[in-house]
Scaffold this active site. Sequence first.
Site, short mmCIF file in Angstrom:
data_model
loop_
_atom_site.label_atom_id
_atom_site.label_comp_id
_atom_site.label_asym_id
_atom_site.label_seq_id
_atom_site.Cartn_x
_atom_site.Cartn_y
_atom_site.Cartn_z
N GLU A 96 -0.03 -108.42 20.96
CA GLU A 96 1.13 -108.02 21.81
C GLU A 96 1.04 -107.86 23.18
O GLU A 96 1.28 -106.79 23.69
CB GLU A 96 1.79 -106.89 20.92
N GLU A 100 3.59 -110.17 11.86
CA GLU A 100 3.57 -109.08 11.63
C GLU A 100 5.11 -108.67 11.16
O GLU A 100 6.01 -108.97 11.82
CB GLU A 100 3.22 -107.75 12.66
C1 GAL Z 1 2.91 -103.54 16.35
C2 GAL Z 1 1.42 -103.62 16.40
C3 GAL Z 1 0.57 -103.35 15.26
C4 GAL Z 1 1.21 -101.98 14.61
C5 GAL Z 1 2.63 -102.16 14.23
C6 GAL Z 1 3.37 -101.01 13.57
O1 GAL Z 1 3.66 -103.76 17.19
O2 GAL Z 1 1.10 -104.98 16.93
O3 GAL Z 1 -0.67 -103.10 15.58
O4 GAL Z 1 1.04 -100.93 15.56
O5 GAL Z 1 3.29 -102.57 15.46
O6 GAL Z 1 4.65 -101.12 13.09
#
Ligand code: GAL
Length: 651
Positions: free
Chosen positions: A158, A315
């Site tokens: 990110e 994710e």
């Molecule tokens: C994302 C991040 C992950 C984790 C996740 C939690 O933004 O890439 O590492 O922190 O959020 O929701």
Amino acid sequence: MDQPHQPPRFPRGLDAIAYGGDYAPEQWPEDVWADDVRLMRAAGVNLVSVGIFSWAMLEPVEGQYTFEWLDRNLELLHRNGIRVDLATPTAAPPPWLSHRYPETRLVDRHGHVLGQGARQSFCPSAPQYARAAAGITEQLGRRYGDHPAVALWHVHNEYAGLNAHCYCQTCAEAFRAWLRARHGDLATLNAAWGTTFWSQRYGDWAEIEPPHAAPAPVNPAQQLDFLRFCSDNHLENYRRERDILRGLSPDVPITTNFMIANCKAVDYWKWAGEVDVVANDHYLQAERDDPHVELAMCADLTRSLAGGAPWLLMEHSTSAVNWQPRNIAKRRGELARNSLAHVARGADGVMFFQWRASRYGAEKFHSAMLPHGGTGTRIWREVAELGQRLAGLDRLRGTRVKADAAIVWDWESWWALELEWRPSVDLTYRERVEAYYTALWKAHLTVDFVHPEADLSRYPLVVAPSLYLTTAAGAKNLDAYVTGGGTLLVSYFSGVVDANDTVHPGAHPGALRDLLGVTVEEYLPLRRDQRVTLSDGTVADVWAEDLAADAAEVVLTYADGPAAGQPATTRKAHGRGTAWYVSTRPDPAGLRRLLAPVLAEAGLAGSPDLPDTVEVVRRPPYTIAINHGDRAAEVGGVTVEAGTVEVIEEA
Ligand code: GAL
């Protein structure tokens, strides 16, 4: 001549919809790993993202490496047929970096040096960071570049998520170099920034600073250039690692995870062409009434960045996150509906943060595929069910989503619109985009997002919500689209300024005045909670205008309020198409009513008989129907029970 070598555009060696998540074996004793892979197999996991935050475990002392644990972990995954999306760990530098090189610390706009103990706390311009990041990337590329388990490179994590803008001296220098490249000489910069205003003329490059906190708004053109610089600067960091990996590992595709929903700081139009496969992270705004509509919008934007090609959901969450004010858990079936909605909108992979819930650290209350409670949980059962379901949906892979209409989306315009001292604090970019997106979603229409200068000719309808910054090229493109037969709808506060936040000459909406056939004599921002009524009874708020329909026909007028009796919405036949203008913020029902004749003119029927809680997306030859409502619905002759998803083969 030989074609340049092209890496695959999908995780190498993965012949299925990708399913898995971020996996942090370094957080667990090694005897847990065997359990991990056993359960991964049971859940149908075929891809895991490894090593994202493991820099300190891989290089505990600068230049000294401890890869053995990662060797063992990758070997174990490989033996079990689980493919690896291997990360460069550069989003979380180890403590030695900032300790040894304090210049790598992040500085905010007030000049505060930010501390360590979190992640992404580094200056994106620091040469010491660049050197260290390149070092660990090279080590990883050399060691694992042709490892049979490695299917994909996950560069960083990110970009700009937490360190979007740094205001240190190194960044100031880098900003000046970027400005020289953009403007060439100081006279051009002074003209572009309008520095005759407030005595800001620069006589030496060294006088130019990043837009630090100041007693009044800093020059908006300077701020815009700084935002462009920061986005480009992060992209340079990505390119550095990507190019190292490309050289050492030419057969493995490379990506980085975008965060399209909540990253205003990155102009992803410029990034999309730099990755082999577009990957996005999406977290549900779970407190909203219709969070699945926002999800759909982000998925459509991701697909649009990918140029319509399949993309990866890198994710999302199995249930609650841990960083919202109130972290609402997903209810039964929501996990599958969310995941399959991304698939419906073009994702060929469904990944989560995270595989196993952490016991310690800041994210221990974040959901996971394997919760603290283990396999005896509803989440685990739904994760395993979803794995099975995705394995059976392989036929969707590689099919392309069929969009009905387009919405113009531009990060630069978003930045400019939301700088200080606009006519109203109620003018926000995403709110307008989401309002139009939602109306189209509820009409069962699928939307692509487009850059204002992109080819629009294949869309029967294009909507431009609050395109405040409109370049001459963007305006020309919209004009050509309508002239060629398109239907365009523009909402208020569009076409106002150019790329330097300078008002286009003459009456507003300068860049779009001729196309729309209207002039705005004066903006009439409404008071907080003030409402106005339009001639068809629609209630509107936030904004009204003293609008003259010079060359357009008036569709609706203001029935009351500061513009009573004047045009509120207009339509102009232009070339072979039509250009509609909406000068206020109608309530959702009013917006849908207002859109009806626009859709009819564009030949977009939608599915008027289907409840607006049913999401229908086409990936020909399949239609995916997701029922978010509490009653069964019929789609293409198939019953879609409440809360369920059906993949229907088109006749
Ligand atoms: C994302 C991040 C992950 C984790 C996740 C939690 O933004 O890439 O590492 O922190 O959020 O929701």
